[in-house]
Motif scaffolding. Structure first.
Motif, PDB file in Angstrom:
ATOM      1  N   UNK A  72      13.774  85.615 129.140  1.00 24.64           N
ATOM      2  CA  UNK A  72      13.259  84.904 127.972  1.00 24.64           C
ATOM      3  C   UNK A  72      14.191  83.772 127.559  1.00 24.64           C
ATOM      4  N   UNK A  73      13.601  82.639 127.224  1.00 26.60           N
ATOM      5  CA  UNK A  73      14.329  81.527 126.638  1.00 26.60           C
ATOM      6  C   UNK A  73      14.186  81.662 125.134  1.00 26.60           C
ATOM      7  N   UNK A  74      15.322  81.763 124.441  1.00 28.98           N
ATOM      8  CA  UNK A  74      15.301  81.900 122.987  1.00 28.98           C
ATOM      9  C   UNK A  74      15.906  80.662 122.350  1.00 28.98           C
ATOM     10  N   UNK A  75      15.194  80.128 121.375  1.00 23.47           N
ATOM     11  CA  UNK A  75      15.684  78.997 120.600  1.00 23.47           C
ATOM     12  C   UNK A  75      16.278  79.555 119.316  1.00 23.47           C
ATOM     13  N   UNK A  76      17.514  79.175 119.022  1.00 22.99           N
ATOM     14  CA  UNK A  76      18.213  79.652 117.823  1.00 22.99           C
ATOM     15  C   UNK A  76      18.189  78.571 116.761  1.00 22.99           C
ATOM     16  N   UNK A  77      18.333  78.960 115.493  1.00 21.29           N
ATOM     17  CA  UNK A  77      18.202  77.998 114.398  1.00 21.29           C
ATOM     18  C   UNK A  77      19.471  77.226 114.090  1.00 21.29           C
ATOM     19  N   UNK A 113      25.922  84.207 112.502  1.00 23.42           N
ATOM     20  CA  UNK A 113      24.735  84.631 113.235  1.00 23.42           C
ATOM     21  C   UNK A 113      23.645  83.589 113.068  1.00 23.42           C
ATOM     22  N   UNK A 114      22.709  83.596 114.003  1.00 25.90           N
ATOM     23  CA  UNK A 114      21.625  82.619 113.995  1.00 25.90           C
ATOM     24  C   UNK A 114      20.295  83.331 114.150  1.00 25.90           C
ATOM     25  N   UNK A 115      19.303  82.852 113.424  1.00 29.55           N
ATOM     26  CA  UNK A 115      17.959  83.417 113.529  1.00 29.55           C
ATOM     27  C   UNK A 115      17.308  82.932 114.827  1.00 29.55           C
ATOM     28  N   UNK A 116      16.527  83.803 115.450  1.00 20.56           N
ATOM     29  CA  UNK A 116      15.764  83.447 116.645  1.00 20.56           C
ATOM     30  C   UNK A 116      14.491  82.748 116.178  1.00 20.56           C
ATOM     31  N   UNK A 117      14.369  81.486 116.485  1.00 23.17           N
ATOM     32  CA  UNK A 117      13.226  80.683 116.048  1.00 23.17           C
ATOM     33  C   UNK A 117      12.039  80.803 116.993  1.00 23.17           C
ATOM     34  N   UNK A 118      12.320  80.905 118.292  1.00 25.56           N
ATOM     35  CA  UNK A 118      11.229  80.935 119.261  1.00 25.56           C
ATOM     36  C   UNK A 118      11.658  81.761 120.466  1.00 25.56           C
ATOM     37  N   UNK A 119      10.696  82.483 121.047  1.00 25.56           N
ATOM     38  CA  UNK A 119      10.922  83.281 122.249  1.00 25.56           C
ATOM     39  C   UNK A 119       9.820  82.924 123.243  1.00 25.56           C
ATOM     40  N   UNK A 120      10.233  82.531 124.454  1.00 30.68           N
ATOM     41  CA  UNK A 120       9.263  82.193 125.499  1.00 30.68           C
ATOM     42  C   UNK A 120       9.701  82.843 126.809  1.00 30.68           C
ATOM     43  N   UNK A 121       8.775  83.511 127.492  1.00 29.99           N
ATOM     44  CA  UNK A 121       9.117  84.116 128.777  1.00 29.99           C
ATOM     45  C   UNK A 121       9.171  83.029 129.835  1.00 29.99           C
ATOM     46  N   UNK A 122      10.190  83.100 130.691  1.00 24.61           N
ATOM     47  CA  UNK A 122      10.396  82.102 131.739  1.00 24.61           C
ATOM     48  C   UNK A 122       9.958  82.682 133.082  1.00 24.61           C
TER      49      UNK A 122
END
Length: 140
Positions: A72-77, A113-122
């Motif tokens: 998973x590609x996770x985008x952090x805030x 710490x950072x919130x996970x904004x988006x999760x996308x499966x790669x």
């Protein structure tokens, strides 16, 4: 049958490591573009259990490997990764075995710490193939 499954798991893990090694020699922007190009639609939540590893893509993105075929590609805030001080251990909050975008957080035990904004499966198979094709095109 378990032996075949174990060999397949080891080979999949080796392929993932080889892609990470090749990808890590790419500039951050190219690595992020490669993973984004082969990522599916954003997911609201994913099952979370003993991840196999993670990779820093850039200061706002991580690649989380749950198993070789589940990445998973996770985008952090925020630039959370700027404050990890090279720590190999990453902590991800989860609720009842699920990580949710906009709710769960990533930290490195530094207090930041950072919130996970988006999760996308790669699709790592497609990413490997694209990376190989790109490398082959450069060599010719």
């Amino acid at each position: 049958m378990n032996t075949i499954r174990n060999v397949a798991t080891v080979l999949s893990a080796a392929l993932l490591v080889s892609l990470a090694a090749c990808a890590s020699s790419m500039p951050r922007e190219e690595r992020l573009a490669l993973y984004q190009a082969h990522a599916g639609e954003p997911l609201r939540k994913i099952p979370y259990f003993s991840p196999q590893g993670w990779e820093e893509v850039d200061e706002n993105h991580i690649l989380l490997t749950m198993r070789p075929s589940e990445v998973y590609l996770m985008t952090l805030n925020g630039p959370c990764l700027d404050y990890d001080n090279g720590k190999a251990t990453m902590l991800i909050t989860n609720t009842a075995g699920y990580v949710q975008q906009k709710f769960d957080r990533v930290s490195f035990g530094t207090g930041m710490n950072c919130r996970i904004e988006e999760i996308r499966q790669v699709d790592m198979k497609a990413a490997r193939e694209a990376n190989k094709a790109s490398s082959d095109a450069i060599r010719t």
